[in-house]
Design an enzyme around this catalytic site. Structure first.
Site, PDB file in Angstrom:
ATOM      1  N   ASN A 169       0.792  -1.236   0.000  1.00 21.71           N
ATOM      2  CA  ASN A 169       0.000   0.000   0.000  1.00 21.71           C
ATOM      3  C   ASN A 169       0.828   1.291   0.000  1.00 21.71           C
ATOM      4  O   ASN A 169       0.364   2.308  -0.477  1.00 21.71           O
ATOM      5  CB  ASN A 169      -1.049  -0.004   1.120  1.00 21.71           C
ATOM      6  N   GLU A 264       5.647  -4.027  11.707  1.00 16.76           N
ATOM      7  CA  GLU A 264       4.457  -3.166  11.663  1.00 16.76           C
ATOM      8  C   GLU A 264       3.409  -3.973  10.944  1.00 16.76           C
ATOM      9  O   GLU A 264       3.506  -4.158   9.728  1.00 16.76           O
ATOM     10  CB  GLU A 264       4.708  -1.949  10.792  1.00 16.76           C
ATOM     11  N   CYS A 298      -3.147   0.706   6.882  1.00 18.52           N
ATOM     12  CA  CYS A 298      -3.092   0.013   8.170  1.00 18.52           C
ATOM     13  C   CYS A 298      -3.847   0.808   9.218  1.00 18.52           C
ATOM     14  O   CYS A 298      -4.487   0.245  10.091  1.00 18.52           O
ATOM     15  CB  CYS A 298      -1.650  -0.204   8.588  1.00 18.52           C
TER      16      CYS A 298
END
Ligand code: NAP
Length: 496
Positions: A169, A264, A298
């Site tokens: 992304n 992450e 996210c």
């Protein structure tokens, strides 16, 4: 244009090369991986499918380059990073073009991602010369039983080779958020870009090449994560793994050796809206937080937990805004663009159908064409629905109505994710109490969750990650502490 002008050497016939030892090369595998354009659903680009032997060679040259780089003065490392930042910004258009075609990012946002990445690199260079230029000086007599005969000097030294694996992304921004801290701290970097986004990442790497970084210091291996990923993450040459992505990161953490990990991972960011909230502000943030880049962030708002007394008003305002959203190709800067792959679209559809079967209220009609899914708000979602817990990573947003604040906090904390959360209220005291009760890495008050600005600490609890990012934290994470202790023959105290 991508693959031309300053970038012409990246491309041979129709396959993009990988980057090793300061040169663009073809893989000996003779194989390539196709990148499907999410909008046309046709092959757009091809990248090399690198071999394990090539990875071994990269690790060898990366180790040699790192040793020399660790001896390069900090100001010089910073100078090269500043140069790379300028080049990134200068070439923002061809890089953004790749983002549009590989991951269907709206054209304007694609440019913003590249510019933001340039800023991140510059900030990192500045921060690095400050924080890496400082160490600690300790004296032994502050610990009971000791005299002042030991003087301890500590400094931050590089880890070695940092393996950087970003997700699709933000293939440029989340790559440089690993590359720049690693380099300023004296490490070398092996980048494995996501397959969707690999060509944008290769263009970004070329800006570092043009900036004049030494040979072997930065390498870029392409190929499918499922095929080459384990070999990379378990490679004995790797001294640190910085990964951003989904559950793959949990598997990597279990397999990785004794190396520092920066993970992450996913999120199910809750947005808690209280009775006294500014409903217009909350609605605007629910829309921006839930639907920007079609929900593929996210830190997207992934579940709205709204007090029953204001739920109707909120849903009406959000519905009105959703009705105005444009849906279509990224080239036209539409608000909602196709999701990254057909399998992602199928997954999202599965969540929607589950909610339909279990009785959620559809605020819009569910509509899908190929990878393009129209924005959808689902009201009266209950905890027995998959959408209450799973990350759709698409333009679908569940609303759960709550009757107490505790119910909202409980839902947030019961999730296996703990990335961010947000609260809308006019009462700062209440906001602070709720923030303290929410078990997430960050809580935003009166705004949607967000990763930036890029120098803020950024971390996830539970399955959302390990460690903390943000420029300063990443630089520190990519170093280890070295102490040198001077042992004096007799105690000595500084006089006057
Ligand atoms: P993903 O499927 O986990 O992939 C992430 C990266 O891992 C890609 O580069 C992928 O390469 C690579 N990979 C796949 N299998 C691997 C393996 N066995 N070993 C090593 N690497 C492997 O995630 P994604 O779909 O790209 O991104 C979406 C997810 O990222 C969401 O869950 C989102 O929440 C999360 N995310 C988190 C943050 C955060 O900061 N917390 C930020 C952005 C996104 P290939 O593409 O070649 O498979």
């Amino acid at each position: 244009m991508a693959g031309s002008g300053a970038f012409v050497e990246l491309l041979e016939e129709d396959v993009y090369k990988y980057y090793f030892d300061g040169e663009w090369r073809k893989s000996a595998s003779g194989k390539s991986v196709s990148i499907i354009n999410p909008t046309t659903r046709k092959p757009q680009y091809k990248v090399q499918a690198c071999t394990q032997e090539e990875v071994n060679k990269i690790m060898e040259s990366s180790k040699i380059a790192q040793k020399a780089w660790a001896k390069t003065p900090l100001w010089k490392r910073a100078e090269l990073l500043h140069r790379a930042a300028v080049l990134l910004k200068e070439h923002k258009n061809p890089i953004a073009e790749c983002l549009v075609k590989e991951i269907a990012k709206p054209a304007k946002d694609a440019v913003t991602e590249v510019v933001r990445s340039g800023d991140l690199v510059s900030y990192c260079a500045e921060e690095g010369v400050r924080i890496l230029g400082e160490g600690k000086f300790l004296v032994s007599d502050s610990f009971p039983g000791n005299d002042r005969n030991k003087l301890c000097l500590t400094s931050k030294i590089p880890l070695g080779i940092v393996l950087a694996i970003p997700p699709f992304n933000y293939p440029v921004n989340l790559a440089v958020s690993k590359i720049a801290p690693a380099l300023i701290a004296g490490n070398s970097v092996v980048l494995k870009p996501p397959t969707q986004g690999a060509v944008a990442a290769l263009h970004m790497v070329h800006c570092f090449h043009l900036a004049g970084f030494p040979k072997g210091l930065i390498s870029c291996v392409t190929g499918k994560g499922s095929e080459i990923g384990d070999f990379l993450t378990m490679h004995p040459g790797v001294n640190c793994i910085s990964f951003t992505g989904g559950d793959t990161g949990i598997a990597i953490s279990k397999k990785a050796g004794m190396v520092p990990l920066q993970m992450e991972l996913g999120g199910k960011d809750a947005c808690i809206i209280l009775e006294d909230a500014d409903i217009d502000l909350a609605a605007a943030n629910v829309v921006k937080g839930g639907f920007s880049y079609s929900g593929q962030r996210c830190t997207a708002v992934k579940v709205v937990l709204v007090m029953e007394s204001v739920a109707d008003a909120l849903v009406e305002k959000v519905k009105a805004k959703v009705a105005k959203m444009t849906v279509g190709p990224p080239e036209e800067n539409c608000d909602i663009t196709p999701v990254v792959t057909e399998s992602s679209a199928n997954y999202i559809e599965g969540l929607v159908m589950d909610a339909k079967q279990k009785g959620a209220t559809f605020c819009q009609e569910y509509k899908r064409e190929g990878n393009l899914i129209w924005p959808l708000l689902l009201d009266h979602v209950r905890p027995d629905m998959r959408l209450a817990w799973e990350e759709p990573f698409g333009p679908v947003l569940p609303v759960i109505r709550i009757t107490t604040v505790e119910e909202g906090v409980h839902h947030c904390n019961a999730s296996n994710f703990g990335l961010q959360g947000c609260i809308f209220t006019r009462d700062i005291n209440k906001a602070m109490m709720i923030s303290d009760a929410m078990e997430t890495g960050t809580v935003q008050i009166n705004s949607a969750p967000a990763r930036g600005p890029d120098h803020f600490p950024f971390q996830g609890l539970r399955d959302s990650g390990i460690g903390s990012q943000g420029i300063t934290n990443s630089i520190s994470m990519m170093t280890k502490v070295k102490s040198t202790v001077i042992n004096l023959p007799t105690p000595s105290y500084t006089m006057g």
